[in-house]
Design an enzyme around this catalytic site. Sequence first.
Site, PDB file in Angstrom:
ATOM      1  N   ARG A 148      52.760 -11.359  45.106  1.00  0.00           N
ATOM      2  CA  ARG A 148      54.082 -10.718  45.223  1.00  0.00           C
ATOM      3  C   ARG A 148      54.548 -10.672  46.682  1.00  0.00           C
ATOM      4  O   ARG A 148      55.686 -11.001  47.000  1.00  0.00           O
ATOM      5  CB  ARG A 148      54.013  -9.274  44.729  1.00  0.00           C
ATOM      6  CG  ARG A 148      53.740  -9.111  43.261  1.00  0.00           C
ATOM      7  CD  ARG A 148      53.606  -7.625  42.970  1.00  0.00           C
ATOM      8  NE  ARG A 148      53.239  -7.361  41.605  1.00  0.00           N
ATOM      9  CZ  ARG A 148      52.006  -7.483  41.123  1.00  0.00           C
ATOM     10  NH1 ARG A 148      51.037  -7.895  41.888  1.00  0.00           N
ATOM     11  NH2 ARG A 148      51.763  -7.210  39.851  1.00  0.00           N
ATOM     12  N   ILE A 149      53.658 -10.208  47.584  1.00  0.00           N
ATOM     13  CA  ILE A 149      54.095  -9.999  48.972  1.00  0.00           C
ATOM     14  C   ILE A 149      54.314 -11.334  49.679  1.00  0.00           C
ATOM     15  O   ILE A 149      55.319 -11.545  50.357  1.00  0.00           O
ATOM     16  CB  ILE A 149      53.088  -9.102  49.729  1.00  0.00           C
ATOM     17  CG1 ILE A 149      53.030  -7.717  49.066  1.00  0.00           C
ATOM     18  CG2 ILE A 149      53.475  -8.972  51.202  1.00  0.00           C
ATOM     19  CD1 ILE A 149      51.932  -6.799  49.595  1.00  0.00           C
ATOM     20  N   ASP A 168      47.597 -21.263  48.206  1.00  0.00           N
ATOM     21  CA  ASP A 168      47.010 -20.283  47.290  1.00  0.00           C
ATOM     22  C   ASP A 168      46.347 -21.061  46.166  1.00  0.00           C
ATOM     23  O   ASP A 168      47.031 -21.700  45.362  1.00  0.00           O
ATOM     24  CB  ASP A 168      48.092 -19.351  46.717  1.00  0.00           C
ATOM     25  CG  ASP A 168      47.475 -18.176  45.975  1.00  0.00           C
ATOM     26  OD1 ASP A 168      46.425 -18.370  45.313  1.00  0.00           O
ATOM     27  OD2 ASP A 168      48.027 -17.068  46.049  1.00  0.00           O
ATOM     28  N   ALA A 228      47.923  -7.786  55.758  1.00  0.00           N
ATOM     29  CA  ALA A 228      47.230  -7.731  54.456  1.00  0.00           C
ATOM     30  C   ALA A 228      45.992  -6.834  54.545  1.00  0.00           C
ATOM     31  O   ALA A 228      46.031  -5.663  54.128  1.00  0.00           O
ATOM     32  CB  ALA A 228      46.872  -9.133  54.005  1.00  0.00           C
ATOM     33  N   ARG A 229      44.921  -7.359  55.103  1.00  0.00           N
ATOM     34  CA  ARG A 229      43.690  -6.580  55.207  1.00  0.00           C
ATOM     35  C   ARG A 229      42.937  -6.966  56.473  1.00  0.00           C
ATOM     36  O   ARG A 229      42.804  -8.162  56.779  1.00  0.00           O
ATOM     37  CB  ARG A 229      42.774  -6.875  54.009  1.00  0.00           C
ATOM     38  CG  ARG A 229      43.186  -6.189  52.751  1.00  0.00           C
ATOM     39  CD  ARG A 229      43.046  -4.667  52.853  1.00  0.00           C
ATOM     40  NE  ARG A 229      43.631  -4.011  51.702  1.00  0.00           N
ATOM     41  CZ  ARG A 229      44.848  -3.449  51.663  1.00  0.00           C
ATOM     42  NH1 ARG A 229      45.598  -3.440  52.731  1.00  0.00           N
ATOM     43  NH2 ARG A 229      45.285  -2.885  50.566  1.00  0.00           N
ATOM     44  N   ASP A 253      48.831  -5.410  61.575  1.00  0.00           N
ATOM     45  CA  ASP A 253      48.983  -4.038  61.049  1.00  0.00           C
ATOM     46  C   ASP A 253      47.673  -3.481  60.500  1.00  0.00           C
ATOM     47  O   ASP A 253      47.572  -2.287  60.266  1.00  0.00           O
ATOM     48  CB  ASP A 253      50.038  -4.065  59.928  1.00  0.00           C
ATOM     49  CG  ASP A 253      50.378  -2.680  59.392  1.00  0.00           C
ATOM     50  OD1 ASP A 253      50.711  -1.803  60.216  1.00  0.00           O
ATOM     51  OD2 ASP A 253      50.301  -2.468  58.168  1.00  0.00           O
ATOM     52  N   GLU A 258      39.414   0.736  61.078  1.00  0.00           N
ATOM     53  CA  GLU A 258      40.635   1.518  61.304  1.00  0.00           C
ATOM     54  C   GLU A 258      40.267   2.966  61.568  1.00  0.00           C
ATOM     55  O   GLU A 258      39.536   3.544  60.747  1.00  0.00           O
ATOM     56  CB  GLU A 258      41.558   1.391  60.104  1.00  0.00           C
ATOM     57  CG  GLU A 258      42.036  -0.059  59.929  1.00  0.00           C
ATOM     58  CD  GLU A 258      43.049  -0.258  58.801  1.00  0.00           C
ATOM     59  OE1 GLU A 258      43.393   0.707  58.107  1.00  0.00           O
ATOM     60  OE2 GLU A 258      43.483  -1.412  58.638  1.00  0.00           O
ATOM     61  N   HIS A 276      48.648   0.279  60.413  1.00  0.00           N
ATOM     62  CA  HIS A 276      48.585   0.170  58.952  1.00  0.00           C
ATOM     63  C   HIS A 276      49.764   0.906  58.297  1.00  0.00           C
ATOM     64  O   HIS A 276      49.574   1.811  57.471  1.00  0.00           O
ATOM     65  CB  HIS A 276      47.239   0.715  58.435  1.00  0.00           C
ATOM     66  CG  HIS A 276      46.911   0.221  57.048  1.00  0.00           C
ATOM     67  ND1 HIS A 276      45.639  -0.057  56.628  1.00  0.00           N
ATOM     68  CD2 HIS A 276      47.694  -0.026  55.970  1.00  0.00           C
ATOM     69  CE1 HIS A 276      45.649  -0.445  55.361  1.00  0.00           C
ATOM     70  NE2 HIS A 276      46.904  -0.441  54.946  1.00  0.00           N
ATOM     71  N   ALA A 279      53.232  -0.444  54.399  1.00  0.00           N
ATOM     72  CA  ALA A 279      53.711   0.134  53.135  1.00  0.00           C
ATOM     73  C   ALA A 279      54.434   1.453  53.350  1.00  0.00           C
ATOM     74  O   ALA A 279      54.895   2.071  52.388  1.00  0.00           O
ATOM     75  CB  ALA A 279      52.531   0.349  52.198  1.00  0.00           C
TER      76      ALA A 279
HETATM   77  C1  MLT Z   1      48.284  -0.980  50.257  1.00  0.00           C
HETATM   78  O1  MLT Z   1      47.264  -1.609  50.109  1.00  0.00           O
HETATM   79  O2  MLT Z   1      49.141  -0.978  49.383  1.00  0.00           O
HETATM   80  C2  MLT Z   1      48.489  -0.162  51.494  1.00  0.00           C
HETATM   81  O3  MLT Z   1      47.654  -0.658  52.483  1.00  0.00           O
HETATM   82  C3  MLT Z   1      48.204   1.264  51.178  1.00  0.00           C
HETATM   83  C4  MLT Z   1      48.467   2.192  52.323  1.00  0.00           C
HETATM   84  O4  MLT Z   1      49.513   2.117  52.951  1.00  0.00           O
HETATM   85  O5  MLT Z   1      47.621   3.054  52.584  1.00  0.00           O
END
Ligand code: MLT
Length: 311
Positions: A148-149, A168, A228-229, A253, A258, A276, A279
């Site tokens: 989606r993102i 992907d 993302a992560r 981000d 963290e 982070h 969102a």
């Molecule tokens: C997510 O995975 O949707 C976000 O990283 C959640 C958040 O903002 O803590």
Amino acid sequence: MRVLVAERIAREGLELLAARHEVDERLGLDPAGLRAAIPPYHALVVRSQVQVDAAVIAAGTSLRLVARAGVGLDNIDVEAARAAGLTVLNAPDGNTIAAAEHTLALLLAVARRIPAADASVRAGEWQRAPFGGTELRGKTLGVVGLGRIGLAVAERARAFGMRIAGHDPYVSPVVCAERGIEAMDLGSLLERADVVTVHVPLTDETASLLDEAAIRRLKPGAIVLNVARGGVVDEAALAAALHDGRLAGAGIDVYEHEPPIGSPLLAAPNTVLTPHIAASTAEAQVAVGVEIAERVLRALAAQAPDPVPSR
Ligand code: MLT
């Protein structure tokens, strides 16, 4: 039933939960505090900072479900949860637009050196030469991960006149072509993209996906983005490439740890770092809060014993 909300979710989500269940919001519990608090609760709701590890799950003797208000499940020990018979939920939809917009915000901030220019003006300087930027138009954006993102980022980047390359392994080239994305293997994407942005969960397959070898394959002057992560991009390798001048910049981000205390990225040139918050828009937080609350309510209702019929 009793629900423990251990990270902030939107009031709208809390109200939905509280209409049916006894909800306690307890923010800032440390791991020992969470283990001590968890025994009477049937459901635990977290975002991305609280680690729901095997010890928390073992301490949660009344737990029936663990819910994550966000995409992915990487702060939850899913294996331990499933072994304990718990339902595990997330809210994959609500923050798509927020994350996509933050990706573009970081890209523009890096390409136009916005934070450094802002700091310079605030310092009483009036310098224009150090802040020459680059345009997005005509550049190639390489999107790794077309969920989606990733797709929302691609759609927005096209509005800037960017060409889109995508990688992907779970999305067919036909679907990519329908969306104006040129599908390719990761190596080709790294070599062709002016900007690489990752939108994948952190798994065994994606950990250090952009490691030193991958970063070496990037075009000179490329920009790397990660909302993302942490752990998908090797921070030390990225920082080294930025210091060497092989890469033009990075927008990050999420971090391996963290907060990213001691991360080499903190001192890397032309790197825009945010805590982070991809969102963290008002709209996404309401959407995610409501999405997770509705999913928790459905799951608890499905698990509840049938009410004793009244005579
Ligand atoms: C997510 O995975 O949707 C976000 O990283 C959640 C958040 O903002 O803590």
